[in-house]
Write a protein that holds these residues in place. Structure first.
Motif, mmCIF file in Angstrom:
data_model
loop_
_atom_site.group_PDB
_atom_site.id
_atom_site.type_symbol
_atom_site.label_atom_id
_atom_site.label_comp_id
_atom_site.label_asym_id
_atom_site.label_seq_id
_atom_site.Cartn_x
_atom_site.Cartn_y
_atom_site.Cartn_z
ATOM 1 N N GLU A 2 0.828 -1.199 0.000
ATOM 2 C CA GLU A 2 0.000 0.000 0.000
ATOM 3 C C GLU A 2 0.868 1.257 0.000
ATOM 4 O O GLU A 2 0.589 2.218 -0.712
ATOM 5 C CB GLU A 2 -0.900 -0.010 1.238
ATOM 6 N N HIS A 3 1.959 1.193 0.795
ATOM 7 C CA HIS A 3 2.890 2.317 0.883
ATOM 8 C C HIS A 3 3.456 2.633 -0.505
ATOM 9 O O HIS A 3 3.514 3.775 -0.936
ATOM 10 C CB HIS A 3 3.994 1.967 1.873
ATOM 11 N N SER A 5 2.183 1.909 -3.418
ATOM 12 C CA SER A 5 1.129 2.405 -4.285
ATOM 13 C C SER A 5 0.875 3.895 -4.011
ATOM 14 O O SER A 5 0.752 4.686 -4.940
ATOM 15 C CB SER A 5 -0.136 1.579 -4.035
ATOM 16 N N HIS A 6 0.818 4.259 -2.759
ATOM 17 C CA HIS A 6 0.635 5.665 -2.418
ATOM 18 C C HIS A 6 1.828 6.472 -2.923
ATOM 19 O O HIS A 6 1.669 7.560 -3.494
ATOM 20 C CB HIS A 6 0.476 5.829 -0.901
ATOM 21 N N PHE A 7 3.014 5.920 -2.735
ATOM 22 C CA PHE A 7 4.228 6.594 -3.212
ATOM 23 C C PHE A 7 4.151 6.829 -4.720
ATOM 24 O O PHE A 7 4.393 7.935 -5.204
ATOM 25 C CB PHE A 7 5.462 5.744 -2.866
ATOM 26 N N GLN A 8 3.801 5.792 -5.458
ATOM 27 C CA GLN A 8 3.805 5.914 -6.920
ATOM 28 C C GLN A 8 2.768 6.930 -7.400
ATOM 29 O O GLN A 8 3.040 7.715 -8.314
ATOM 30 C CB GLN A 8 3.574 4.550 -7.569
ATOM 31 N N ASN A 9 1.610 6.919 -6.767
ATOM 32 C CA ASN A 9 0.594 7.915 -7.136
ATOM 33 C C ASN A 9 1.078 9.326 -6.835
ATOM 34 O O ASN A 9 0.904 10.244 -7.635
ATOM 35 C CB ASN A 9 -0.709 7.661 -6.363
ATOM 36 N N TYR A 10 1.676 9.460 -5.680
ATOM 37 C CA TYR A 10 2.128 10.783 -5.241
ATOM 38 C C TYR A 10 3.204 11.324 -6.187
ATOM 39 O O TYR A 10 3.128 12.471 -6.646
ATOM 40 C CB TYR A 10 2.661 10.691 -3.810
ATOM 41 N N GLU A 71 12.910 6.359 -1.138
ATOM 42 C CA GLU A 71 11.952 5.247 -1.067
ATOM 43 C C GLU A 71 12.683 3.907 -1.211
ATOM 44 O O GLU A 71 12.388 2.938 -0.499
ATOM 45 C CB GLU A 71 10.872 5.410 -2.144
ATOM 46 N N HIS A 99 5.742 14.330 3.887
ATOM 47 C CA HIS A 99 4.423 13.792 3.569
ATOM 48 C C HIS A 99 4.494 12.276 3.337
ATOM 49 O O HIS A 99 3.614 11.527 3.777
ATOM 50 C CB HIS A 99 3.846 14.483 2.333
ATOM 51 N N LEU A 100 5.555 11.841 2.668
ATOM 52 C CA LEU A 100 5.690 10.418 2.346
ATOM 53 C C LEU A 100 6.390 9.634 3.462
ATOM 54 O O LEU A 100 6.662 8.441 3.295
ATOM 55 C CB LEU A 100 6.470 10.259 1.030
#
Ligand SMILES: C[S@@+](CC[C@H](N)C(=O)[O-])C[C@H]1O[C@@H](n2cnc3c(N)ncnc32)[C@H](O)[C@@H]1O
Length: 196
Positions: A2-3, A5-10, A71, A99-100
């Motif tokens: 999930e982390h 996925s959030h990273f890639q979107n961000y 990351e 934020h990340l």
């Protein structure tokens, strides 16, 4: 998962925003000039494969590449130092890292990269050189001492997109028989340099 996925979107959204910023500017120095996403992903794979623990980045800008490096370092329990001469850009990069939740992996320094290289006593297993290309020849006087002899990797961006501007730097590297190097045709072109 999930982390990631959030990273890639961000970072995808961030890249779109930074690219739009750059598209509206004719002055090259005002542009953020972030690394291409394919290059960023490749660097992330290199860090994972090398299990890098100690990374130096010259040229933070607004932090796009920094976020990718950090990351990857979150999976190797590594740490990085990133150098930027423009305090506002470094500040923006720090906000995204916070934020990340990647900021614990990053030491943001607002400094002239040459000053840092001249006084640095540390060694790194991975160095990304992505600053002003006309300074690279001078940086080469210091970079070899900062790179770990066993498996250390120096990566230089833009060697295909701005080949003529890095020609003298590349020639110096080629002449230095302590090193082997190879250009990878990803993004703007990445030069990979390591000890023989
Ligand atoms: C190509 S951009 C870096 C892009 C960044 N690596 C990324 O992919 O997001 C180059 C950056 O180097 C910075 N810079 C230029 N000269 C510098 C110097 N002498 N010391 C530190 N940073 C410098 C610029 O302000 C600029 O933000």
């Amino acid at each position: 998962m999930e982390h990631i996925s959030h990273f890639q979107n961000y970072v995808r959204e961030l890249y779109a925003r930074f690219s739009a910023h750059d598209a509206g500017l004719s002055d090259r120095l005002q542009r953020y000039r972030n690394i291409e996403p394919a290059s960023a992903q490749f660097l992330s794979i290199l860090i994972r494969a090398q299990q890098s623990k100690c990374v130096l980045e010259l040229g933070t800008s607004t932090g796009y590449s920094t976020l990718w490096l950090a990351e990857a370092l979150s999976s190797t329990q590594g740490h990085m130092v990133t150098l930027e001469i423009d305090a506002e850009r470094s500040k923006e990069a720090q906000l995204h890292a916070q934020h990340l939740k990647l900021d614990s992996h990053i030491d943001f320094q607002v400094t002239d990269a040459l000053d840092y290289l001249q006084s640095c006593q540390q060694q790194f297993d991975f160095i990304l050189l992505d600053a002003e290309r006309d300074a690279y020849v001078e940086y080469w006087s210091y970079l070899p001492q900062l790179l770990q002899q066993q498996g250390g990797l120096l990566v230089v961006d833009n060697v295909l997109s701005h080949a003529e501007q890095v020609a003298v730097f590349k020639a110096l590297v080629d002449l230095d028989k302590r090193f082997v190097s190879s250009t990878v045709d990803i993004g703007a072109g990445l030069l990979l340099i390591t000890f023989q």
